[in-house]
Scaffold this active site. Structure first.
Site, mmCIF file in Angstrom:
data_model
loop_
_atom_site.group_PDB
_atom_site.id
_atom_site.type_symbol
_atom_site.label_atom_id
_atom_site.label_comp_id
_atom_site.label_asym_id
_atom_site.label_seq_id
_atom_site.Cartn_x
_atom_site.Cartn_y
_atom_site.Cartn_z
ATOM 1 N N ASP A 199 0.867 -1.160 0.000
ATOM 2 C CA ASP A 199 0.000 0.000 0.000
ATOM 3 C C ASP A 199 0.917 1.227 0.000
ATOM 4 O O ASP A 199 2.094 1.120 0.331
ATOM 5 C CB ASP A 199 -0.845 -0.065 1.279
ATOM 6 C CG ASP A 199 -1.717 1.131 1.413
ATOM 7 O OD1 ASP A 199 -2.264 1.562 0.401
ATOM 8 O OD2 ASP A 199 -1.860 1.623 2.540
ATOM 9 N N GLU B 154 -7.763 15.070 7.094
ATOM 10 C CA GLU B 154 -8.683 16.082 7.601
ATOM 11 C C GLU B 154 -8.047 16.897 8.695
ATOM 12 O O GLU B 154 -8.185 18.120 8.738
ATOM 13 C CB GLU B 154 -9.953 15.402 8.123
ATOM 14 C CG GLU B 154 -10.814 14.881 7.002
ATOM 15 C CD GLU B 154 -12.203 14.511 7.462
ATOM 16 O OE1 GLU B 154 -12.327 14.101 8.639
ATOM 17 O OE2 GLU B 154 -13.140 14.622 6.667
ATOM 18 N N ASP C 100 -1.604 -0.943 5.823
ATOM 19 C CA ASP C 100 -1.888 -0.495 7.183
ATOM 20 C C ASP C 100 -3.355 -0.198 7.418
ATOM 21 O O ASP C 100 -3.786 -0.066 8.548
ATOM 22 C CB ASP C 100 -1.079 0.764 7.500
ATOM 23 C CG ASP C 100 -1.601 1.961 6.748
ATOM 24 O OD1 ASP C 100 -2.041 1.778 5.600
ATOM 25 O OD2 ASP C 100 -1.586 3.062 7.302
ATOM 26 N N ASN D 17 -8.578 -0.682 4.143
ATOM 27 C CA ASN D 17 -8.730 -0.976 2.724
ATOM 28 C C ASN D 17 -7.709 -1.986 2.213
ATOM 29 O O ASN D 17 -7.814 -2.457 1.095
ATOM 30 C CB ASN D 17 -8.642 0.322 1.899
ATOM 31 C CG ASN D 17 -7.330 1.031 2.125
ATOM 32 O OD1 ASN D 17 -6.650 0.772 3.122
ATOM 33 N ND2 ASN D 17 -6.956 1.894 1.215
#
EC number: 7.6.2.1
Lengths: 370, 1164
Positions: free
Chosen positions: B411, B509, B825, B828
């Protein structure tokens, strides 16, 4: 799987604990110990088998093995051994008739004499063996057909032998002592040795029957029931093995120390041989004086009381006379093997040396600056 | 069938089968409502244990004998019991019993622990509202429909629907750390109509039912409806979603107490319990080859037994041989039918040779794996100080697979990169704003922060700028925490003021909100559905939060609908450029797009921000859509997605943001090492191509020399997919053929021709789909794989989570069946972690879900290097040796017995005594190999790390291939022949004692056995490259144990045995000179071929590993020289201290030398 999920739960407990307690202590406890074992850093010796390290070993093995081999070979060659087949297959054999006319029921023993000549004198103690061929003492059915507790003098086993002894367990409703196929087929030829001197007289050669069985077998493993006194009573209520001519307590009536289960001939027979061709120690001819050889060269006569049939299964019977050195009887194999292996090692050493030399210069040239 | 006839009721039934109705407080619904069919639910008992006291023995035995190996040994044991066999049942019964007992004890203990854990959970006290009063009861007595009171820091006893909270806004905060590992506080909402309840009585007076779906394990999905009955009115229906459902195992935080109704799901039906169900078990390649070898040996075993049976009957055709006068059969046996006898003989031979399949191998392998995995958890180098955690092993079955990896799927975010977001810049209509100082979690004063480039505020721009900053301040799900002890992402907001933190499950965010703060707009808090912002002029602006359209990875955007103080309805949306741009109607698209692309190339994560003004009617319509979708019981997800799609359109583009995600420490180094080790590294990310490609360059996945092949949507739009694929394939193949010549002629390394492939999600699904439609013809999948095979690095961008798993599956199923490793991690990545042969989770910021579902969890990406190159390598060579050695030693063990049959009339006479047969695998030869398989290090760790190419030496299961297996087996047969015939010729018709006495068959067997034990142990000693004191202890110790045992076993008349065949056999053997000589000779001869093979191979064609070993030796040598030099420099005074220092030198070169030089310098 469940275990892993279990672990996961524990982990969680730990985590929440960590957040409650606020930190540092927990962090410390989680850190793995810095020990040599846990970090896989134990001090270690790291040998590598390279041509360089193995070469000396090969030469050393060669140098050690070849002398040992020569020594073994020489001492094996110095051993005198004489072997004679007295089965009586051949019509010319003196025992032909005995072998031919053998019957289990005959009451009169058949005796035959085989003459032979020793070309060389036998100097030290001479060991007399009988040898059997094609006799499967190592057959499974045979090997297990014995009762060691009975042979060890156990009273209950005497009266109720082990199941393993079948079909030689009982005879005529009485337990057989000693039971089993091994005991039943006890070798019962009697061998006598005569020296025929120059004027043709027969001199009996004294045969010692002590010391032919292992000491531990005779004194520990084999025991008569109820001690050695009055074996007749001790064996009352038992039957003799079916092929035997006399009961066990009459194996050697002359010597109570050699009678019953502790009869040495019996004990020797009970140690089953590893291979179908085998020999067993029968008697020892002790050296009498240092000047005369134990068995001088000359003519001899072997007198056999022929009781043991082997022809039915194509077996052979032999009598062997042998002297013994520190390494046992005549066996050139070990010496030759040592010499061969030693030479091979030496040869390989040389080959490796060449290869090493050839490849070393090629491979390690870039390493040399290091 | 019947259903079709009565259509109406049938449809209804279908709905009700899938849902359940819960009566709150066990009150009957008002008459006229749905028929009250009492449903039966389990109680709230958690049962994670497998066994009860009563069923433990039968159930555990059943489980154990389901394993094929155990079953095999059980059969052998039973055969031994039933028929007359050569060896006593003890010989196989005892090891089997041992194995079964050890396993049972282990499993029993684990189950007991689980029982204990269950008990403590089930008996923990819970407060329940009954008849308006709070009653304390035990957790396992809870029933569906009870109303439960939970206080702060308590965990929820079952899955609850939040009715009311002590907070006025009807929310409560919860951490789900123990469920998915995310330690951030999540907000849950009470049902609107009940949130006003304050007392037990009020709660108790509630008359309502809950309809919800049947239990299912997805933690983030819940669909339900609450019907509240008030005074004979129509029931009031409210939607219930995952935000109303408090999950068992989660903990209440920052909320004094809540009333929750129970318990929609209790006991084993809670989502937590459903999630603990087992994953599918993975099997390693080593295990597969082990099983293949086992089958070969089983064939050998059967053929041996058949050969012997046939020969036996051929041999005993003549009755003299079958039954000579000295050896009769029993009557019983004679009467038995020939066929039965032959079959019995066959079984007996099987029993005699059954040791060739080693029972103890399974135990040893399990023990090796279990104990060996501790070295991973103990490894200090894989411990992360920051996280306070080291590597975790979730399954030890795959240790050796770590040494076999060919493909690494990683990833990007959080794995290659830190997932530690840094707000870099934002761009409003093409004007770039950069916060003053770049800081990493540092606190920055609010006043000093704005640095606008070309800031000439025009009206239009001014408006957009304001909107943009407000959008970023409002469009998020960040929470403000006003305390320090919060796990997860901590960021200070203000200096001087009481410290508070922004917390969110998405670090982007937090970075954005913080970045806004640095630009002057501070998000203060969410209070009573009003979001408060402190703007540049230190004024507080309040916006009413109406709706949050949550982020999901399919839409790749999120929106909020707010009402400003002036009464305007605003829809703010932020999301990936690809999901925003198609929905834009106006705004400076070109400028923003250019900036976004530029940022992406620099490896920044970009988000686009857009907004839309809603009129009152539009707002009402949106509300309507949303509520309708939220209320649906069926297909709620889908309907919500539809509703979002309708609402989120016709945007006005405001601008874009750029956030940097830094590369993890040593990520580039790790990737480089993996490449050198011959692994192909694929990056699978959801990011856009430019960003991902930049990260790939930064992490040295692509080098400057790498030729990049693109297989993206952009290209396939120009050409057809077909053409692109074929063209790429041609390029790759051409290069390869050239390189093939090169390699032959010049011997160039493979590095110079390096391909990198970039593919995006859309194209990938096209490639995969094309295949499905017309299977066989024009197989794109094959071509694609062919291209991939020739690329050392592949970047897959714009991937959906499921596509990640698809890719892994595709590679797994390709014709070489390579071993794959997936590392990630986030949640997903779970699908790909579960799919790959080895799944590695990074204990990252996006929660623990990946780590939980992985086989191994490590704190950082860089730890992968040690995990694979060192641990994986070691485990592989260890277990390979273990497997081969086990087969070898059992061939050596059993083959002499086979040969012996030819000399004992095929009578199944065992060569060795029962005790030897039993203990050979259990104690005489078991410990050395176990220890070897735990501590062997054929090369030092430093060398392995320094030279990753050594990993190639063990690639493709090279130590367990058939030639190697054949070599070991032949070596075993050779040794067995040497043992047997050596002893045979020695025994042949001669005596070998000096007193003329003869030895019997047991001495013969003991001689063979002694040679066997010594040879086999010394063979292992020859293979050992790492002699620690434990190795010495165990190897020499087990030989000593054999001697002592034999002396003892033959030294006594054992009263409990019915045979005394071994009495004094061993001692008598030792008293004979030729026996000693032949033992030495036979051991030498048996070991000779292996030594020669080793030396020749090493000299003539050394592998890289062997060369490294030698180099290492040279190094040591030169260091010793240097040491000597030092010693002479230091003089005699220091001699003693050097000699003791030099002990660790044996283990790691370089280090002590350095310290020594330092030492010497300091002394001089």
């Amino acid at each position: 799987m469940m275990a892993s999920s279990y672990n996961a739960k524990e982990e969680d407990g730990h985590n929440s604990g960590a957040s409650n307690n606020g930190g540092a202590g927990v962090v410390k406890s989680k850190k793995p110990d810095n020990t040599a074992f846990k970090q896989q850093r134990l001090p270690a010796w790291q040998p590598i088998l390279t041509a360089g390290t193995v070469l000396p070993a090969f030469f050393v093995i060669g140098l050690i093995f070849i002398p040992i081999g020569i020594g073994l070979f020489v001492s094996s060659n110095n051993i005198k051994e004489f072997e004679i087949d007295y089965t009586g297959v051949d019509i010319n054999n003196p025992c032909y008739n005995c072998a031919k006319n053998f019957s289990w029921n005959s009451t009169t023993p058949c005796v035959c004499s085989v003459p032979f000549t020793l070309e060389q004198p036998f100097e030290s103690n001479v060991f007399m063996y009988y040898g059997l061929s094609n006799f499967y003492q190592n057959h499974r059915r045979y090997v297990k057909s014995r009762d060691d507790s009975q042979l060890n003098g156990d009273q209950s086993a005497l009266k109720n032998p082990s199941k393993e002894c079948e079909p030689y367990r009982t005879s005529e409703g009485q337990p057989i002592a000693p039971c089993g196929a091994i005991a039943n087929s006890l070798f019962n030829d009697t061998l006598e040795l005569y020296h025929i001197d120059s004027n043709g007289t027969r001199n009996t050669i004294p045969l010692v029957k002590k010391g032919i069985a292992w000491w531990t077998d005779k004194h520990v493993k084999f025991r008569n029931p109820g001690g050695n006194n009055n074996l007749t009573v001790a064996f009352q209520g038992t039957s003799k093995p079916v092929n035997w001519r006399k009961p066990v307590y009459e194996l050697d009536p002359s010597d109570p120390e050699n009678n019953g289960f502790i009869n040495e001939d019996f004990i020797v027979w009970m140690r089953t041989a590893a291979l179908p061709t085998f020999r067993k120690l029968y008697r020892i001819i002790q050296k009498k004086s240092s000047t005369t050889p134990t068995l001088p060269s000359g003519k001899y006569l072997l007198e056999i009381t022929y009781n043991y049939p082997v022809l039915s299964f194509d077996g052979r019977k032999r009598m062997i006379l042998s002297t013994i050195s520190w390494m046992g009887g005549k066996n050139p194999f070990l010496g030759i093997a040592y010499i061969t292996v030693g030479s091979i090692c030496f040869f390989l050493g040389v080959v490796l040396l060449i290869i090493h030399h050839k490849y070393d210069t090629r491979n390690n040239s870039p390493d040399i600056p290091n | 069938m019947e259903c079709r006839l009565q259509r109406g009721p049938c449809v209804g039934e279908e709905i009700w089968v899938d849902s359940r109705t819960v009566y709150i407080g066990h009150k009957d619904p008002p008459p006229g409502a749905e028929a009250n069919i009492p449903q039966r639910y389990p109680d709230n008992r958690i049962v994670s244990s497998k066994y009860t006291f009563w069923n433990f023995i039968p159930k555990n035995l059943f489980e154990q004998f389901r394993r094929i190996a155990n079953f095999y040994f059980l059969v052998i044991f039973l055969v031994q019991l039933i028929i007359d066999t050569p060896t006593s049942p003890v010989t196989s019964g005892l090891p089997l019993f041992f194995v079964i007992t050890v396993t049972a004890i282990k499993q029993g203990y684990e189950d007991w622990l689980r029982h204990k854990a269950d008990c403590s959970i089930n008996e923990c006290p819970v407060d329940v509202v009954q008849q308006g009063k709070v009653v304390r009861t035990q957790s396992h007595k809870l029933r569906v429909g009870d109303i439960v009171v939970v206080r702060e820091d308590e965990t929820f006893p079952c899955d609850l629907i939040l009715l009311s909270s002590s907070r006025h806004d009807g929310t409560c905060y919860v951490t789900t750390a123990s469920l998915d590992g995310e330690s951030s506080h999540k907000t849950y909402y009470a049902v609107q109509d009940t949130m006003a309840f304050r007392t037990e009585q009020e709660v108790d007076s509630l008359h309502a039912t809950i309809e919800c779906e049947q239990p299912q394990p997805d933690l983030y999905k819940f669909v339900g409806r609450i019907n509240i009955y008030k005074d004979k009115e129509e029931p009031l229906a409210r939607p219930l979603g995952a935000e109303n459902l408090l999950l068992r195992g989660a903990t209440l935080k920052n909320t004094q107490h809540i009333y929750g109704t129970v318990a929609v799901y209790t006991g084993m039906e809670t989502k937590m319990a459903l999630n603990y169900q087992s994953k599918s078990q993975k099997r390693s390649a080593v295990e597969k080859s082990m099983n293949a070898f086992l089958i070969v040996y089983l064939c050998i075993l059967i053929s041996k037994a058949v050969i012997n049976t046939v020969l036996k009957y051929a041999w005993q055709w003549s009755p003299d041989r079958d039954e000579p006068w000295y050896n009769h059969r029993t009557e019983n046996e004679r009467q038995r039918h020939m066929v039965i006898r032959a079959f019995t003989d066959f079984l007996a031979f099987m029993v005699l040779f059954n040791y060739i399949i080693p029972v103890s191998m399974y135990v040893t392998v399990e023990m090796q794996k279990f104990l060996g995995s501790y070295f991973i958890t103990w490894d200090e180098e894989m411990f992360d100080e920051e996280l306070g955690e080291g590597a975790q092993v979730n399954t030890s079955d795959l240790n050796e697979e770590l040494g076999q990896v060919e493909y690494v799927f990683t990833d990007k975010t959080g794995t290659l990169t830190e997932n530690n977001m840094e707000f870099i810049e934002c761009c409003v209509d093409g004007n770039v704003y950069i916060p003053h100082a770049i800081c990493n979690g540092q606190i920055l004063s609010a006043a000093s922060s704005i640095d606008m480039i070309d800031s000439s505020p025009g009206g239009y721009r001014r408006e957009h700028e304001d909107l943009f900053f407000r959008a970023l301040c409002l469009c998020h799900t960040v929470q403000v925490k006003e305390e320090e002890t919060v796990d997860g992402i901590k960021r200070g907001i203000h200096q001087g003021r009481p410290t508070s933190f922004y917390i969110s499950s998405s670090p982007d965010e937090v970075a954005l909100v913080e970045g806004m703060k640095r630009l002057g707009y501070t998000y203060l808090r969410l209070k009573d559905n009003y979001m408060e912002i402190l703007n540049k002029d230190d004024e507080i602006e309040r916006f009413e939060l109406l709706h949050v359209l949550n982020f999901d990875s399919v839409r790749r955007r999120m929106s909020v609908i707010v009402k400003s103080s002036s009464g305007e309805y605003l829809l703010f949306c932020k999301g990936a450029d690809s999901s925003i741009f198609p929905r834009i109607v106006s705004g400076k698209v070109e400028q923003v797009k250019a900036r976004v692309e530029q940022n992406a190339i620099e490896g920044l994560r970009t988000l686009c921000v857009a907004y839309r003004r809603l009129s009152e009617s539009e707002y009402q319509e949106a509300c309507h859509h949303l509520n309708e979708a939220k209320l649906a019981l069926q297909d709620r997800e889908q309907r919500l997605a539809q509703a979002y799609d309708i609402i989120e359109r016709d945007f006005v583009l405001l601008g874009a943001t750029a956030v940097e995600d830094r590369l993890q420490e040593k990520a580039a180094d790790t990737i480089e090492s993996l490449h050198k080790a011959g692994m192909k590294v694929w990056v699978l990310t959801g990011d856009k191509m430019e960003t991902a490609a930049a990260t790939c360059y930064a992490s040295k996945l692509f080098r400057r020399s790498t030729q990049i092949l693109e297989l993206t949507k952009k290209r396939t739009e120009e050409q057809s997919l077909h053409d692109v694929l074929f063209e790429l394939n041609r390029t790759v193949l051409r290069q390869r053929s050239i390189s093939g010549y090169d390699r032959v002629s010049v011997g160039l390394s493979v590095d110079c021709l390096d391909f990198g492939l970039i593919i995006d999600g859309a194209t990938l699904s096209a490639v995969l789909k094309a295949n499905q439609e017309r299977a066989g013809s024009g197989n794109y999948r094959e071509i694609f794989l062919e291209i991939c095979r020739n690329c050392s690095a592949v970047l897959c961008c714009r991937m959906a989570p499921l596509q990640k798993a698809q890719i892994v599956k595709l590679i797994k199923a390709s014709k070489e069946h390579p071993i794959t490793l997936a590392i990630g991690d986030g949640a997903n990545d779970v699908s790909m972690i579960l799919e790959a042969h080895v799944g590695i989770g990074i204990m990252g910021k996006e929660g623990r879900q990946a780590a939980r579902n992985s086989d191994y969890a490590i704190p950082k990406f860089k730890h992968l290097k040690k995990m694979l190159l060192v641990h994986g390598h070691y485990y592989y060579i260890r277990i390979a040796e273990l497997v081969q050695y086990f087969f070898y030693k059992n061939v050596c063990f059993i083959f002499p017995q086979f040969l012996y049959q030819f000399f004992c009339g095929f009578s199944q006479q065992p060569l060795y005594d029962t005790a030897y047969l039993t203990l050979y695998n259990i104690s005489f030869t078991s410990l050395p190999i176990l220890l070897y398989s735990l501590v062997e290090q054929h090369i030092t760790m430093e060398t392995l790390k320094r030279d990753p190419s050594l990993y190639r030496d063990i690639a493709k299961n090279s130590l367990l291939r058939w030639p190697v297996f054949l070599y070991w087996t032949c070596l075993g047969v050779f040794d067995a022949v040497i043992f047997f015939f050596g002893a045979y010729f020695l025994f042949d018709n001669t005596t070998f004692t000096s007193n003329g006495q003869m030895f019997g068959n047991w001495t013969f067997g003991t001689l063979v056995f002694t040679v066997l034990v010594f040879t086999v142990t010394l063979k292992l000693a020859l293979d050992t490259h790492h002699w620690t004191w434990i190795n010495h202890f165990v190897i020499w110790g087990s030989l000593l144990f054999y001697v002592i045992f034999s002396l003892l076993w033959g030294g006594i008349i054992w009263p409990f045995l019915n045979y005394q065949r071994m009495y004094y056999v061993f001692m008598q053997m030792l008293s004979s000179g030729p026996a000693w000589l032949s033992i030495i000779l036979l051991i030498t001869v048996s070991l000779l071929p292996d030594v020669i093979k080793k030396v020749l191979c090493r000299t003539m064609c050394p592998t890289a590993t062997e060369r490294a070993q030698v180099t290492y030796c040279h190094q040591l040598h030169s260091e010793t020289k240097a040491l000597n030099c030092l010693v002479s420099r230091l003089g005699v005074r220091c001699l003693s201290c050097i000699s003791c220092k030099s002990i660790p030198l044996v283990n790691h070169p370089g280090r002590p030398l350095g310290s020594l030089i330092a030492l010497s310098n300091s002394m001089i």
